[in-house]
Design a protein around this motif. Sequence first.
Motif, mmCIF file in Angstrom:
data_model
loop_
_atom_site.group_PDB
_atom_site.id
_atom_site.type_symbol
_atom_site.label_atom_id
_atom_site.label_comp_id
_atom_site.label_asym_id
_atom_site.label_seq_id
_atom_site.Cartn_x
_atom_site.Cartn_y
_atom_site.Cartn_z
ATOM 1 N N VAL A 111 0.832 -1.207 0.000
ATOM 2 C CA VAL A 111 0.000 0.000 0.000
ATOM 3 C C VAL A 111 0.862 1.251 0.000
ATOM 4 O O VAL A 111 0.599 2.221 -0.725
ATOM 5 C CB VAL A 111 -0.954 -0.017 1.213
ATOM 6 C CG1 VAL A 111 -1.647 1.341 1.369
ATOM 7 C CG2 VAL A 111 -2.003 -1.112 1.057
ATOM 8 N N ILE A 112 1.926 1.249 0.825
ATOM 9 C CA ILE A 112 2.821 2.407 0.897
ATOM 10 C C ILE A 112 3.467 2.669 -0.462
ATOM 11 O O ILE A 112 3.508 3.803 -0.964
ATOM 12 C CB ILE A 112 3.894 2.192 1.978
ATOM 13 C CG1 ILE A 112 3.234 2.113 3.369
ATOM 14 C CG2 ILE A 112 4.923 3.311 1.927
ATOM 15 C CD1 ILE A 112 2.511 3.369 3.776
ATOM 16 N N GLY A 117 2.373 1.702 -3.333
ATOM 17 C CA GLY A 117 1.321 2.130 -4.244
ATOM 18 C C GLY A 117 0.960 3.593 -4.067
ATOM 19 O O GLY A 117 0.688 4.304 -5.041
ATOM 20 N N LEU A 118 0.945 4.080 -2.784
ATOM 21 C CA LEU A 118 0.629 5.479 -2.527
ATOM 22 C C LEU A 118 1.674 6.415 -3.135
ATOM 23 O O LEU A 118 1.333 7.475 -3.688
ATOM 24 C CB LEU A 118 0.525 5.718 -1.012
ATOM 25 C CG LEU A 118 -0.746 5.179 -0.332
ATOM 26 C CD1 LEU A 118 -0.645 5.345 1.171
ATOM 27 C CD2 LEU A 118 -1.988 5.889 -0.861
ATOM 28 N N ILE A 119 2.907 5.994 -3.009
ATOM 29 C CA ILE A 119 3.981 6.818 -3.586
ATOM 30 C C ILE A 119 3.806 6.917 -5.100
ATOM 31 O O ILE A 119 3.911 7.988 -5.701
ATOM 32 C CB ILE A 119 5.362 6.239 -3.223
ATOM 33 C CG1 ILE A 119 5.563 6.321 -1.692
ATOM 34 C CG2 ILE A 119 6.474 6.973 -3.953
ATOM 35 C CD1 ILE A 119 6.799 5.598 -1.206
ATOM 36 N N GLN A 120 3.548 5.771 -5.732
ATOM 37 C CA GLN A 120 3.354 5.752 -7.179
ATOM 38 C C GLN A 120 2.112 6.548 -7.569
ATOM 39 O O GLN A 120 2.101 7.276 -8.572
ATOM 40 C CB GLN A 120 3.232 4.296 -7.655
ATOM 41 C CG GLN A 120 3.076 4.138 -9.148
ATOM 42 C CD GLN A 120 4.324 4.533 -9.920
ATOM 43 O OE1 GLN A 120 5.394 4.721 -9.328
ATOM 44 N NE2 GLN A 120 4.190 4.693 -11.229
ATOM 45 N N TRP A 121 1.078 6.414 -6.745
ATOM 46 C CA TRP A 121 -0.172 7.142 -7.033
ATOM 47 C C TRP A 121 0.031 8.644 -6.970
ATOM 48 O O TRP A 121 -0.494 9.390 -7.782
ATOM 49 C CB TRP A 121 -1.238 6.716 -6.017
ATOM 50 C CG TRP A 121 -2.511 7.516 -6.127
ATOM 51 C CD1 TRP A 121 -3.508 7.352 -7.004
ATOM 52 C CD2 TRP A 121 -2.858 8.655 -5.316
ATOM 53 N NE1 TRP A 121 -4.486 8.284 -6.814
ATOM 54 C CE2 TRP A 121 -4.122 9.117 -5.770
ATOM 55 C CE3 TRP A 121 -2.239 9.308 -4.258
ATOM 56 C CZ2 TRP A 121 -4.763 10.195 -5.207
ATOM 57 C CZ3 TRP A 121 -2.877 10.383 -3.693
ATOM 58 C CH2 TRP A 121 -4.130 10.825 -4.167
ATOM 59 N N ARG A 122 0.819 9.116 -6.000
ATOM 60 C CA ARG A 122 1.068 10.550 -5.859
ATOM 61 C C ARG A 122 1.819 11.098 -7.078
ATOM 62 O O ARG A 122 1.567 12.222 -7.521
ATOM 63 C CB ARG A 122 1.861 10.800 -4.586
ATOM 64 C CG ARG A 122 2.000 12.274 -4.264
ATOM 65 C CD ARG A 122 2.538 12.494 -2.890
ATOM 66 N NE ARG A 122 2.584 13.907 -2.568
ATOM 67 C CZ ARG A 122 3.001 14.402 -1.407
ATOM 68 N NH1 ARG A 122 3.397 13.557 -0.453
ATOM 69 N NH2 ARG A 122 3.010 15.695 -1.181
ATOM 70 N N ARG A 123 2.712 10.278 -7.614
ATOM 71 C CA ARG A 123 3.478 10.709 -8.785
ATOM 72 C C ARG A 123 2.578 10.856 -10.002
ATOM 73 O O ARG A 123 2.712 11.764 -10.811
ATOM 74 C CB ARG A 123 4.601 9.707 -9.061
ATOM 75 C CG ARG A 123 5.555 10.141 -10.172
ATOM 76 C CD ARG A 123 6.665 9.143 -10.309
ATOM 77 N NE ARG A 123 6.174 7.856 -10.742
ATOM 78 C CZ ARG A 123 5.931 7.554 -12.034
ATOM 79 N NH1 ARG A 123 6.097 8.447 -12.973
ATOM 80 N NH2 ARG A 123 5.491 6.354 -12.350
ATOM 81 N N ASN A 125 -0.693 11.275 -9.832
ATOM 82 C CA ASN A 125 -1.858 12.096 -9.545
ATOM 83 C C ASN A 125 -1.782 13.474 -10.205
ATOM 84 O O ASN A 125 -2.791 14.004 -10.682
ATOM 85 C CB ASN A 125 -2.009 12.247 -8.025
ATOM 86 C CG ASN A 125 -3.300 12.967 -7.655
ATOM 87 O OD1 ASN A 125 -4.361 12.581 -8.125
ATOM 88 N ND2 ASN A 125 -3.185 14.002 -6.841
#
Length: 716
Positions: free
Chosen positions: A339-340, A342-348, A350
Amino acid sequence: MGRSSVSKRFYYVFLVYLVLPCYFPIFGMEKVTLHLKWFHQFQFAGYYAAFEKGYYRDVGLDVEILESTVGIKGIHEKVIRSTGQYGVGSNELIQERYAGKPVVVLAVIFQHSPSVLFFKKSSNIQSIHDLVGKRVMLTPRMDEIVAYLKKEGIKLSDLQLLQHRFKPDDLIQGRTDAYSGYATTQSYDFKKAGFPYVAYSPRVAGIDFYGDNFFTSEVEIREHPERVKAFREASLRGWQYAMSHQEEIADLIYEKYSQRNPKERLLFEAAQMTPLIQHVLVEMGYMNPGRWKHINDVYFELGMLPKNINLKGFIYDPNPPTNYDWIYYSFGILVFSFVIVGLIQWRRLNKQYSENLKKQVEVRTEELKHSNEYLQVLNQSLLNTLKELTEAQDRLLASEKLAVLGQLAAGMAHELNTPLGAIVSSNSSLSDFLNHKLNEVIETIVGFSKEDSLLFHKVLEESLKNQTFLEGKVERLIKKELAAKYINVEKMDLYGEHIQLVLETGAFRLNDELKTILESDRSLQILEAVARITNAFRSNQIISVASEKATHVIKALKSYLVSDKDILNGNTVVDIIFEMETILSLYHYNLTKVNIVKSYLTDKRCKGNRDKLNQVWINLLNNALQAMSYNGTLEIRIQWIDPWIKVSIIDSGIGIPDSIKGKIFDPFFTTKPDGGGMGLGLDICKKIISQMDGKIELEEIKQGTCFSVWLPNANS
């Protein structure tokens, strides 16, 4: 050699320190308490054996065994009050568990309950059914006996219940007719006294309860699982030894625990316990969840427990499944890591996505603007359609009213024809009296002497005071009694004109004064004049009663047909009792074989549409009458349950099967034969009540069907 000797000594000392903890716990013996449910006797032999043979000591337990002088009372509270507490119980544990006490049964000792009901062999009680009206002593919480009696059709209210004093002499001396007890102990007392007895066991009726068990609390299992397991295994080991060495343990009990019972009685008890424990055939301590469910079912039939209660956590599992929590924790950590990342990748991603989204929003805004214009046009079209549907609904309501009147036409015609026919007939009789007979009656009365006038007024007063209609059988019986009483009076011939007029005028109720009337030379004229006046008075009364009945039917019809359409918002204050009485008046002809019970517990009025509510009442009444085939009991109950007015319509019909109860409010669902209905009645009722902020539901009752409608109070 010196070094070798020292090494050997060191080895022996090390071995002693290594082995000793296996026999003696590092932190000393753990103190626990076992609460028995009665005095010391062979019933608890396994626990004595486990203590005296060192089985408890071998697992590091210092067990204190306490006997009870008041039976099982208070044991459950002692066990759950603190840890280290264990108790001997019975089937009542399942009730205590449901009542909220965290008790857990560890093992069952008696596979069959020793509870029986004793009678004197030579008494007038030859079967269990002879108990009705007899004196009976029942042991508290011996529920299998109560269940046995109920299954045989005997209620506790059928018995003379006496307080159980736990003295077999009460049965021997005839102070009671039946006595509940244990086949393991009381049988010995009766045999020793030479008392001939018969014992009835609930097992003959298929009620097979467990006997003694031992239990502890959920807290004890949660905080000391190893101690619970050790206590259970040591106790069962003691029971196995006790049942295999009965004489030895009987001597042990007599010498160390209690001399209240002789050894002979202890050995008798042991022999009786053997087929109930079945330690050779069944593993000691074994319990079957199915047997506990059977006990639950019996308590349900007695009204002491609900059916199918949750037994999870009630039956102890000595070998619980492996705990896989560490796997779940590891998996959770792994998922969290993903999840962590994935969140980093998602922020990039976003930021890039936001820019694209902004452009898409601008495009969609323009599209929505055009869509909004289209929806406004569509909304106006829907409003027009809704207006048309409302008008169609009003027309449908009017047609339903006419349909109901069509169904009730024959009944209403009968309800009107009967009083109108009575009015016509009585009016003809009254007209004939006034036109042809009144002058004759006046001339006859004027021609009476003073004595005859007094007799005339006396008969007339009695006749008008009590105008009871005599049925043919009663009339013939009174004629025979009068003919026999006045056998010497020539005028009172059984088939003569005098005796008939005496009956018509009610003069026979004057008793001895009747003889004075008959002695008059003008007795026939007196009776004829009274009879004509009485008949005219009776015709007048018939016209009055018949007019009221016809008026009532017409008013009910008028009230039903008058619509609330003039009320702009569709809702008004509705008098439920008045509307219900109006509908019952229309249905009067269909209710000749129906017993109507009116339970009007409140006169509060509700808020709603009167016409639509009447359609609900008619639909529910129709369903109820059809379910009873127009023969049975129909109850209408109106009550105030703040803030609702609850209207219940209850019939004594066959009820609704459980398999279709969830479908009865569905559109087009019906159980009636083809042509008997479309299945829209209850669906329409539900929608009507919902529009009035109310609710309709099917309630559970023992027999028949109960539909309840909840409506808002007019003042709320």
